[in-house]
Design a protein around this motif. Structure first.
Motif: not given
Length: 681
Positions: A50-63, A417-430
């Protein structure tokens, strides 16, 4: 697996002959098969979505990271960000979004990702090359890129690093959606890489590893041997770097910084840039598993032992030295200058999982768990959109100068680091379960449900617990048939067996007095521990219940005496969680706290604090300076310790993980004068 194989065949690819090939002997249960219900990880995964992924995309746009792809597609403009690897922030966020879409379908997010993939595809050159730092203006590429493709790959360009993250994102997107849009882009690029690099062609040891892991993933998806062969080629290319002048102030920056000073099979220590290193070691494990290369396996085993025995922080952090973001010498683990990059924790999770899948020993999951609950999630704020790049072990005010304590940042110029966390967290149940034949491994203790195929029969496993705050675990086994014969292997964590880490780097001050008790259907059972697992073999019937009671004492941790920064000090741990003291709970200061051997700690759950945490409290001596400025005394006061991962969510101030057990010396330093203080400002 079956559905994935059918999908591959339907797309016209030659799928691997899975039953005939070498591979990891233990296979993780895919994260899509594990549905979490717990109160610790599930909220974090939801915040990531809800937060990290949308914020990462938004920051990829703004930067202007997205703008770089748009300009590359137009073949005009000027590269608009700082680093040539900024492309990877988009790839990693797409990877995280894809994993998230597998669990939380979201039409709006899926449509945005589709549009972003179109921009990535438009930026790709006709032969498959994809690197915005050159394509935007080939006559004036990024200074790190070199005048020609790949010419600075070893040192600076990150062309293959970008490719590796592209491949990982593409596989995630394909597996999540079944769409080949990003995968086709990745395969086109990988085909170019395989055509350019190899025996009799161009050779290089990639400067920032991850292309090797990405190529292995493409091999697994397509069955095309060239991807695995090229991954191994990149590993074998190491060991030929001439190094730097040893008289240079940058003498540390020789081949070891890139893990390129020796052939990989001859390497024996964790060395150099920690993130690069742990991506390399993950790839070494992958290639060893898939090729049966015994020399590669022996090398990665030796490196693992060196890291865990001599270069691992008590929080699971790795990479002690800020200069080069690198591993230090053996036992070089300073506290005030600890680096512990968040990306290194992400890479270490990947590495530890692979080592477990190779060997089936719980010690690798013990390290993985330590990283997850401490050094990794410390890197993201409780709000899901503020981050640490490095993770300190001690913050101390000095002499009245202006505060220099770190604050969490929403983004960084180098925002790996922020984008690395964004990709790891959803896969944690694995990471929760794994299988090997009729053996089912329960590795992490997270409430939720999974359905497995064991001996060709469906079996549902349900976990219920309040981990990591409580040690009472409950597993309900429900085979679809009347009974199912298999072994349930429940990890008995090293910390519950009296082992702080699987080495002598850290030890508990006292042995545990409480045994681990296991009950099946309410009756205590005797069990054997093999490789750190309680092996429970039986014919399981519907609704059989396994209860495991882990001792949750507060443990005092001592470091090996060779770790000079921790001599005479103690750290605190309860269950898998390492604690720290933070200024806000301790009268504004933590550098004056003593924790003698006689201190007794009480654990108490605080639901309103830091999204709910177990705190530790004890009465301890606190050093105070007299009002006259000439006397020093100690007085009893309550020390409050919080989980290390939760620090720096309430402002800036002192923090410490290691506490002196007694006074051994005092430094007499004068406060700076007002003029001096002003000058410093």
């Amino acid at each position: 697996m079956k559905n994935s194989l059918l999908l591959l065949l339907g797309l016209g690819w030659a799928a691997p002959a899975l039953g005939q090939q070498l591979d990891y002997p233990i296979q993780a249960v895919p994260f899509t098969q594990v549905k979490l219900t717990d109160s610790f990880w599930l909220p974090r995964l939801k915040t990531n979505t809800d937060v990290t992924i949308p914020a990462s995309f938004a920051r990829c746009e703004s930067t202007n990271r997205v703008k770089n792809f748009e300009m590359a597609a137009a073949r005009q403009g000027k590269f608009a960000t700082t680093f040539p690897f900024d492309d990877t922030d988009i790839y990693k966020t797409i990877e995280g979004a894809s994993y998230s879409l597998s669990v939380y379908p979201d039409a709006k997010l899926a449509a945005y990702v589709d549009e972003l993939i179109k921009k990535v595809g438009a930026a790709q050159e006709p032969d498959g090359y994809l690197y915005t730092a050159r394509t935007i203006d080939p006559a004036h590429p990024h200074p790190w890129a070199g005048p020609e493709r790949w010419s600075k790959e070893r040192e600076l360009s990150h062309e293959l690093y970008n490719a590796g993250h592209l491949y990982e994102a593409a596989v995630a997107h394909y597996q999540a959606t079944g769409k080949k849009t990003l995968l086709n882009i990745a395969l086109k690029n990988a085909d170019l890489v395989c055509a350019v690099f190899g025996p009799g062609k161009r050779s290089v040891a990639p400067g920032h590893e991850i292309v090797e892991m990405g190529l292995v993933k493409l091999y697994r998806v397509t069955g095309q041997a060239k991807y695995l062969t090229t991954a191994k080629f990149f590993l074998d290319a190491r060991g030929h770097y001439p190094g730097y002048d040893p008289k240079s102030p940058d003498s540390w920056k020789n081949g070891s910084y890139w893990q390129d000073d020796k052939p990989v099979a001859a390497q024996s220590e964790a060395e150099g840039h920690a993130v690069r290193a742990e991506y390399l070691y993950s790839a070494m494990a992958d290639v060893a598993a898939l090729t049966g290369d015994k020399q590669l396996l022996a090398a990665v085993d030796t490196i693992w032992h060196n890291m865990v025995a001599k270069k691992l922080y008590v929080t699971g952090g790795t990479g002690a030295v800020p200069g080069g973001e690198r591993f230090g010498a053996n036992y070089e683990l300073p506290n005030t200058t600890a680096y512990n990059e968040t990306c290194a924790s992400v890479a270490d999770v990947y590495w530890q999982q692979r080592m477990f899948q190779l060997h089936g020993d719980s010690k690798y999951v013990d390290v993985l768990e330590k990283v997850l609950y401490n050094g990794l999630i410390s890197g993201v704020g409780l709000d899901g959109k503020s981050f640490f790049y490095s993770n300190a072990m001690q913050i101390k005010n000095s002499l009245g100068f202006p505060q220099t304590e770190p604050a969490r940042a929403g983004w960084f110029e180098c925002s790996c680091c922020p984008t690395n966390l964004a990709r790891l967290m959803p896969a944690l149940p694995g990471y929760v379960y794994a299988q090997r034949g009729k053996s089912v491994y329960a590795n992490l203790f997270v409430s939720g449900t999974t359905t497995l195929m064991v001996n060709k029969q469906p079996v549902q496993l349900t976990q219920q617990n309040n981990y990591p705050w409580q040690g009472d675990l409950k597993f309900t086994v429900t085979p679809k048939a009347a009974a199912a014969d298999f072994d349930l292997l429940v990890r008995i964590p090293g910390w519950a067996r009296g082992e702080a880490v699987p080495s002598n780097l850290y030890t508990f001050a006292q042995p545990t007095a409480t045994p681990v008790v296991i009950k099946v259907n309410g009756k205590a059972v005797e069990y054997q521990v093999q490789n750190g697992y309680a092996v429970l073999g039986r014919k399981w019937r519907r609704h059989d219940v396994v209860e495991v009671s882990l001792p949750m004492e507060v443990r005092r941790v001592h470091a090996n005496p060779l770790v000079k920064d921790d001599l005479g000090k103690v750290a605190l741990q309860r269950g898998p969680v390492v604690y720290c003291a933070e200024w806000v709970d301790n009268n504004g200061k933590t550098s004056n706290l003593l924790v003698p051997a006689t201190a007794t700690f009480t654990a108490s759950y605080q639901p309103a604090l830091l999204n709910g945490v177990e705190t530790l409290t004890a009465t301890v001596p606190v050093v105070s300076l007299g009002a006259d400025g000439t006397s020093v005394s100690t007085a009893p006061r309550t020390l409050v310790a919080i989980p290390y991962y939760a620090w720096a969510n309430r402002g800036r101030g002192e923090m410490t993980v290691w506490f002196p057990e007694k006074l051994t010396d005092l430094d007499l330093l004068s406060q700076p004068t007002t003029a001096a203080t002003t000058a410093q400002k």
